[in-house]
Design a protein around this motif. Sequence first.
Motif, mmCIF file in Angstrom:
data_model
loop_
_atom_site.group_PDB
_atom_site.id
_atom_site.type_symbol
_atom_site.label_atom_id
_atom_site.label_comp_id
_atom_site.label_asym_id
_atom_site.label_seq_id
_atom_site.Cartn_x
_atom_site.Cartn_y
_atom_site.Cartn_z
ATOM 1 N N VAL A 1 0.837 -1.206 0.000
ATOM 2 C CA VAL A 1 0.000 0.000 0.000
ATOM 3 C C VAL A 1 0.868 1.251 0.000
ATOM 4 N N HIS A 2 0.302 2.317 -0.530
ATOM 5 C CA HIS A 2 0.972 3.613 -0.592
ATOM 6 C C HIS A 2 0.249 4.518 0.393
ATOM 7 N N VAL A 3 0.982 5.076 1.349
ATOM 8 C CA VAL A 3 0.327 5.718 2.488
ATOM 9 C C VAL A 3 -0.635 6.843 2.089
ATOM 10 N N TRP B 1 -2.068 7.531 -0.718
ATOM 11 C CA TRP B 1 -3.144 7.104 -1.613
ATOM 12 C C TRP B 1 -4.130 6.172 -0.903
ATOM 13 N N ASP B 2 -3.641 5.333 0.004
ATOM 14 C CA ASP B 2 -4.509 4.342 0.655
ATOM 15 C C ASP B 2 -4.853 4.689 2.099
ATOM 16 N N PHE B 3 -4.073 5.557 2.704
ATOM 17 C CA PHE B 3 -4.336 5.976 4.085
ATOM 18 C C PHE B 3 -4.355 7.509 4.125
ATOM 19 N N PRO B 4 -5.321 8.132 3.420
ATOM 20 C CA PRO B 4 -5.314 9.600 3.382
ATOM 21 C C PRO B 4 -5.439 10.219 4.778
ATOM 22 N N ASN B 5 -6.027 9.485 5.732
ATOM 23 C CA ASN B 5 -6.120 9.998 7.108
ATOM 24 C C ASN B 5 -5.086 9.348 8.018
ATOM 25 N N GLY B 6 -4.063 8.780 7.431
ATOM 26 C CA GLY B 6 -2.987 8.182 8.230
ATOM 27 C C GLY B 6 -3.453 6.983 9.037
ATOM 28 N N VAL B 7 -2.950 6.896 10.267
ATOM 29 C CA VAL B 7 -3.205 5.753 11.145
ATOM 30 C C VAL B 7 -4.706 5.495 11.339
ATOM 31 N N ALA B 8 -5.506 6.554 11.277
ATOM 32 C CA ALA B 8 -6.959 6.416 11.498
ATOM 33 C C ALA B 8 -7.609 5.493 10.471
ATOM 34 N N ASP B 9 -6.974 5.331 9.315
ATOM 35 C CA ASP B 9 -7.559 4.476 8.260
ATOM 36 C C ASP B 9 -7.208 2.993 8.426
ATOM 37 N N VAL B 10 -6.350 2.682 9.389
ATOM 38 C CA VAL B 10 -5.889 1.299 9.521
ATOM 39 C C VAL B 10 -7.039 0.288 9.675
ATOM 40 N N ILE C 1 -2.153 -7.109 4.384
ATOM 41 C CA ILE C 1 -1.485 -5.868 4.006
ATOM 42 C C ILE C 1 0.023 -6.120 4.044
ATOM 43 N N GLY C 2 0.689 -5.777 2.959
ATOM 44 C CA GLY C 2 2.128 -6.018 2.858
ATOM 45 C C GLY C 2 2.926 -4.745 3.085
ATOM 46 N N ALA C 3 3.875 -4.484 2.206
ATOM 47 C CA ALA C 3 4.802 -3.369 2.415
ATOM 48 C C ALA C 3 4.075 -2.023 2.472
ATOM 49 N N ILE C 4 4.576 -1.181 3.375
ATOM 50 C CA ILE C 4 4.020 0.166 3.537
ATOM 51 C C ILE C 4 4.952 1.139 2.810
ATOM 52 N N ASN C 5 4.385 1.869 1.850
ATOM 53 C CA ASN C 5 5.170 2.818 1.048
ATOM 54 C C ASN C 5 4.824 4.251 1.429
ATOM 55 N N PRO C 6 5.708 4.924 2.177
ATOM 56 C CA PRO C 6 5.455 6.343 2.467
ATOM 57 C C PRO C 6 5.480 7.149 1.168
ATOM 58 N N ASN C 7 4.852 8.297 1.195
ATOM 59 C CA ASN C 7 4.842 9.148 -0.002
ATOM 60 C C ASN C 7 5.427 10.500 0.370
ATOM 61 N N LEU D 1 7.709 8.459 9.850
ATOM 62 C CA LEU D 1 7.493 7.885 11.182
ATOM 63 C C LEU D 1 6.019 7.501 11.376
ATOM 64 N N ASP D 2 5.111 8.311 10.833
ATOM 65 C CA ASP D 2 3.674 7.936 10.848
ATOM 66 C C ASP D 2 3.471 6.630 10.077
ATOM 67 N N SER D 3 4.204 6.501 8.981
ATOM 68 C CA SER D 3 4.086 5.290 8.158
ATOM 69 C C SER D 3 4.551 4.062 8.950
#
Length: 397
Positions: free
Chosen positions: A67-69, A71-80, A94-100, A128-130
């Motif tokens: 996932v790309h943070v 694009w897929d987590f527009p609200n950050g950790v709240a979207d987990v 969920i595999g690798a986390i890609n910060p943007n 760090l959020d990622s």
Amino acid sequence: MVTERRFDQARAALDAFRIELPSWGFANTGTRFGKFIQASAATTTEEKIADAGVVHRFTGCCPSVAVHVLWDFPNGVADVPAVMRAAADNGVRIGAINPNVFQDQCYKNGSLCNPDAEVRRMALAHILDSIEIQRKTGSRDLSLWFADGISYPGSGSIRARRDCLLEGLRTVHAALGGEQRMLVEYKPFEPAFYATDIADWGMSYICCKHAGERAKVLVDTGHHYQAQNIEQIVAWLLSERMLGGFHFNDRRYADDDLTLGSMDPYQVFRIFHEICFYTWETGEAPDVAYMVDQSHNLKNKIEETIQTANNAQELFAKAALVDHDKLASYQEDGELIDAEETLREAFFTDVRPLLREWRAAKGLAADPMAAFRASGYLQEAERERGERNRRAVSSYA
Ligand code: RM4
Ligand code: MN
Ligand code: MN
């Protein structure tokens, strides 16, 4: 003659071979001249994960989604929770986390390498959020790609940028815990046109060495110069135990993001051969993440992903067919032609019957593409998503 023992070797290799799919591979993408909109394309993270789940259902070898943070987590950790639910509902992880750290306006002159300390701080905060998202999703890998670089000679200090980068990466590494790793990707050019800050595997390796032992090199097959010997890079990284993972795609001219194996299947085979040869020699498979990173601009996205997984399996199975005992002794004896022919024999063996049989044993359809086409999923997706996609913006103007 390929013996039954070697076919067994290929079956075992297929059992262990898992390919991670990118969420962004199911979304509308294009070139820098415009996007091509597909009626069935995913526009939400849930849809991207559902499409990845469908590919896994038909291929049986793609159990996780990178996932790309932003694009897929527009609200950050709240979207987990929502993303985790979508993954569970669709039978994937969920595999690798890609910060943007390349999209926002502030990153015009770079992220961790930006001369402005405030921008560097923002980039670090996002990474760090990622890591927090990585922890909450239970993902092992943080996958770092930096668009940082300069486009004109003299427009930045190459060494000062390097120092900032290394300092930032050390801080990122210090935030990792448990099983977590960080993968550092390199790319020779684009978007920067003069000096990309992590331009090749040597720079990536140095970044990892400075960051700490959880940092490993990520090889994106499309990120090399014409004629560069990728399998040699892979072999060296394997020996150093510094190969963390791959981004699969194929290329003709630059970072073209084409279907893996569509241009040069022998190149992919040679990369896989180095991995299988290493496994034979050391008695253990290297701990490498096999991930796809492709933009499906023209072909249907789900079908191209199925094609990619199939190509990867075929080429991996071929590499696993190599007679390593023979190869090693031919190499030792300087039997050049016989050694080379040992590779060619495996490469030219038709492994499609083996794959069909492997799928049958797993309760999968022998032909994943045909089974997907017969499922009606695409027509359903077009019906459900068509309207939203017709409204999508395709022009950059
Ligand atoms: C880059 C690189 C990264 C990917 C982005 C979208 O070229 O390959 O891995 O995340 O594109
Ligand atoms: Mn990549
Ligand atoms: Mn790329």
